[in-house]
Structure formats: C-alpha cells, structure tokens
Write a protein that holds these residues in place. Structure first.
Motif, PDB file in Angstrom:
ATOM      1  N   GLU A 151       0.566  -1.535  -0.198  1.00  0.00           N
ATOM      2  CA  GLU A 151       0.055  -0.049  -0.310  1.00  0.00           C
ATOM      3  C   GLU A 151       0.820   1.256   0.156  1.00  0.00           C
ATOM      4  O   GLU A 151       0.082   2.651  -0.854  1.00  0.00           O
ATOM      5  CB  GLU A 151      -0.895  -0.119   1.544  1.00  0.00           C
ATOM      6  N   ASP A 212     -10.547  -4.455   0.387  1.00  0.00           N
ATOM      7  CA  ASP A 212      -9.060  -4.021  -0.622  1.00  0.00           C
ATOM      8  C   ASP A 212      -9.420  -4.667  -2.581  1.00  0.00           C
ATOM      9  O   ASP A 212      -9.213  -4.080  -3.055  1.00  0.00           O
ATOM     10  CB  ASP A 212      -7.799  -4.916  -0.665  1.00  0.00           C
ATOM     11  N   GLU A 241      -2.503  -6.538  -5.724  1.00  0.00           N
ATOM     12  CA  GLU A 241      -3.854  -5.786  -4.968  1.00  0.00           C
ATOM     13  C   GLU A 241      -4.019  -6.884  -4.661  1.00  0.00           C
ATOM     14  O   GLU A 241      -5.372  -7.796  -3.834  1.00  0.00           O
ATOM     15  CB  GLU A 241      -4.818  -5.138  -5.662  1.00  0.00           C
ATOM     16  N   HIS A 244      -3.637  -9.071  -2.011  1.00  0.00           N
ATOM     17  CA  HIS A 244      -3.838  -8.468  -0.508  1.00  0.00           C
ATOM     18  C   HIS A 244      -5.153  -9.354  -0.160  1.00  0.00           C
ATOM     19  O   HIS A 244      -5.996  -9.708   0.743  1.00  0.00           O
ATOM     20  CB  HIS A 244      -4.270  -7.264  -0.313  1.00  0.00           C
TER      21      HIS A 244
END
Ligand SMILES: [Fe+2]
Ligand SMILES: [Fe+2]
Length: 469
Positions: A151, A212, A241, A244
């Motif tokens: 992030e 997310d 991503e 996540h």
C-alpha cells in the motif's frame, strides 16, 4: 545523506533521465519515511521481514523476495508496459488516442481521482498500524507487513503521477497525502471506510476481503482511463492487489475452518460455548462481514451519479473489464435502480457506479458461498451470506434508511432494537479483541484460527517469516 535513487527506487519510468521528477521525489521521500516511522506499523522498524518487492513488470518474474527491514523496503515506481498506439475504449471519445499528458479540461477531475485513490493507500497502513502486536502467527504478521509495504508502494505510484503530471499543485497534493491521517479529528482521510479503526485481525481479514476488493474494482476502472500513465500504473498495481485479497480469503477461510473444528468437537452451534472454547462463533463473523461489506459498498458512490456519467462520457474512468461489454458508448441504455421511492430507470451512464457495484457484489459473493459450503459440508445449518446492498448504507439512495439485512425497511425503533443482531456490538468487539494475543514462535498459530495450509513462496509454513528484533 546521499541516496542512489536508481538503487533505492526501482523503476521503469527512466527516473535517472528526468532530473525534475527526481528532485521532486528526493524532496518527498524523507517525508514519506518520516510518515512510515510515525504512522506505519508500530514498533517493527527493526524486524527482518520476508517480503516480496516489485522489481520489474515482467508477468513471469516481477518481484524479488528476501528479508528486509521495512524502512529499507525499496518502494518502486512501475507502469505496465505501454500498449502501442493505445486508443480510449469507451465513452464519447472512444477510438481516439489515449492521452500521454493531462488534457487541460480534465486536469482538476483527474487530480481529484488520483488523490482520492492515493489517499486510501496510506490510510489503510494507518488503520492497521497496531495489528502487528497481536498477530496470530509469524506467517500472518508477514502477510500484514506485505500488504502494508505494498500500500506504501501504491502511494508512491499515485505520488509519481502527481509529481510528474500535475506540477506545483500535484506536489502540494503529494504533501497533503502524508498530512491527512486515518480517524484524525481535524484532517481525516477522504473516504469514511478508511477512517474506521482496524483493531483486530478479524476486521483485518474482512477489510482485505471486502475493501481491498473495492480497490481492485477502482483500479480496474482506472486501468481503462484515457489518461495512459494512470491506466498503466493501475494495471501494475492490480498484480499486487490480488495478494491483498488472498490474505482476506485465506484469513476468513482459516477462521471458519477453526470454528467448524470446535463446533464438531463440542457438538454445538451455541455462540457462548464456542466463545468459551476460544473461537469466533459464526453469527459474530456474519456481523463483522455485514459491517465491512456495507461500508465497502459506499465506496462505489451513489447509484445515480452525474459525475460517474461525465467520467464515462469523457474517457476518464471506464467500467472494470470494459472489453467484456458489447456497448462501450452507453448513450442509450438504462438500468433499473431500486430506491426507497421505487424503481428508477436510470440512463446507463448515470448508473455506472451501480454497474460497477453489482460486478463487485458478485465477486464478493463467491467467497461467501465457499465458506457456507464449508459449513454445510461440516453438517451444520448456519449459512453466511452477504446482506442486502440496502443495509447499513451511508451513501446513495439507501443512505440512513432503517433496513434489515434482508433489505426490508423496518423503521428506526426496530432497527435500533435489533442493531446488535446485525452489526458487531461492543461486546462482540471486546470478545474478538480478547482473542488477540500474539503468537511469535515459528510454525505456531493462535487458537482462534487454523494454521495456513502452505507457506509463502514455496517456503515451509513454519519458516521464521519475521525475525523480531
Ligand atoms: Fe492499494
Ligand atoms: Fe490493497
């Protein structure tokens, strides 16, 4: 301190050949590191963490792995490979060349979208900053820190765009991204979901599953953008991503697995008995799910939105997987949108937030179905389910309506009386928090969650993923 930026900031944007950009980033980087020390994971600056670092954009081998102290993480800047002669794939500008610079007429809108996206990235790191103290295993602690540093890299990606394409106001926005803080009374983060505290790991797993995943859909929409550097940045961020969301999927799956194990051993579905056994009862999990799902739905914006219509028409923001649709212009279609006042036939462009939200809901549902199947396979009647999208909304047509999780309006008094059946109560939060005790021996896992099925990057599950200082 002299920093070799080629060494410290892996990139594929020819940073060495852009002195202005390099100077801007040299100015911003120490502030970012100060922010990481003050607002990033608390107390783990000296720990050696086994981390993935993005070092190229090659789909086959875009990351390297190794033990790193987080302040030394190499936050790089990567854009997906350019598509030669890319044209815009939707809206009134469909078929015209993608923009390599910011068109003057879209400058304010694009800056705002980039700032809003960028703001969520450090916000989530701030929300999660205390979780390291209560990780259920070193494996999970590593996952948390992996999400946190990435992030941080997503923030770098957005700050790169601001510095490289928006001049002085871009630089000011980049500073402001480090000045707002999650939950801060005076300078909060822009979107309310990112001001919600994440004080326990159950919330963390649901956040990575639901919030997310919102990030994935926003990035997919912006990956279609006519502003090519933004599109390419987002395409690369999507690679990170995915991990996540996997943290969320695996985390919740392991919670369900452990609870089912206790339910079978004790032959009970009674929450009190299960809590006494130190596991999260399924109705509590459902309430946490209700909270994070409904909060994440708000992130898509109002069902009927003239902004969304303008973004689509002008080529600024498309739909996730725009290529999968037949009609990319959407001048004529309509979408039936349910509101408290009845169904509305909304011109499709004005309903783009809702189109994206519906795709998101479908994506969310698949994991929930799998968890329910685990429960059914274990021989129990309880089922997890997504609440109605009308439930517990603060944005859009259903904002502040008193609707139960099935979507039925119930009136304020009844809603307040039954609130604690539907959303985590203070007692639920206290119970879940009581389970949060750190487990730091390699291979050992807290009693409320099943062990991971496998380790990371082909290492064994009992590898010492974080060496605490
Ligand atoms: Fe992100
Ligand atoms: Fe993320």
């Amino acid at each position: 301190m002299v920093i070799d930026y080629q060494e410290r900031i892996p990139n594929n944007i020819d940073l060495a050949g852009n002195a202005t950009l390099q100077r801007a980033l040299e100015h911003w980087q120490p502030r970012f590191l100060d922010w990481w020390r003050d607002m990033g994971p608390s107390d783990f600056l000296e720990a050696d963490v086994y981390l993935r670092t993005a070092t190229s954009v090659d789909a086959k081998g875009w990351a390297s792995w190794g033990a790193v102290k987080m302040p030394d993480y190499r936050w790089g800047i990567f854009l997906a490979e350019p598509e030669p002669d890319r044209t815009i794939g939707f809206g009134d500008v469909m078929g015209t060349p993608a923009w390599q610079q910011v068109p003057g007429e879209h400058r304010t809108t694009l800056r705002r979208l980039i700032v809003t996206q960028g703001d969520t990235e450090p916000a989530s790191v701030e929300q999660q900053r205390l979780l390291g103290h209560t990780a259920p295993s070193l494996y999970d602690l590593r996952s948390l820190f992996q999400v946190n540093v990435e992030e941080g890299r997503h923030l770098w990606a957005m700050v790169y765009l601001l510095h490289a394409y928006f001049g002085r106001d871009g630089r000011e926005e980049a500073e402001a991204l480090l000045a707002r803080h999650s939950g801060d009374a005076d300078q909060p983060r822009i979107l309310s979901t990112f001001n919600e505290p994440i004080e326990d790991w159950l919330s963390f797993f649901l956040f990575t599953y639901f919030t997310d995943r919102d990030g994935k859909f926003q990035l997919m929409s912006l990956a279609e953008s006519g502003f090519d550097p933004l599109a390419r940045t987002c395409r690369f961020m999507l690679m990170e991503e995915a991990h996540h969301m996997m943290v969320g999927v695996n985390g919740v799956t392991r919670v369900v697995a452990r609870t089912l194990e206790a339910m079978k051993a004790l032959k009970t579905e009674e929450p009190d008995k299960l809590r006494a056994a130190g596991v999260v009862d399924l109705p509590t999990l459902q309430r946490y799910l209700n909270f994070w799902f409904s909060s994440s739905l708000d992130l898509f914006g109002a069902e009927v939105s003239s902004n969304a219509a303008a973004y689509f028409a002008t080529g600024i923001k498309g739909r996730p997987d725009e290529g999968h649709y037949d009609d990319h212009v959407c001048r004529d279609g309509a979408l039936a949108v349910e509101t408290p006042e009845g169904a509305l036939n909304v011109p499709l462009r004005n309903a783009m937030n809702e189109v994206t939200r519906q795709a998101y809901i479908k994506d969310c549902d698949s994991g929930v179905q799998r968890w329910s199947k685990m429960i059914a396979d274990a021989g129990f009647a309880f089922r997890l389910a997504l609440p109605s999208p009308r439930f517990h909304r603060t944005i859009g047509a259903w904002a502040n309506r008193f609707v139960d999780p099935s979507g039925k309006p119930v009136g304020e008094a009844a809603w307040q009386a039954r609130r604690d059946e539907w959303l985590p109560s203070a007692a639920d939060r206290a119970f879940v928090k009581s389970l949060m005790r750190p487990v730091t021996a390699p291979g050992k896992v807290a009693g409320w969650i099943a062990a991971p099925e496998r380790g990371v990057n082909r290492l064994p599950a009992d590898y010492e993923y974080v060496r605490l200082a």
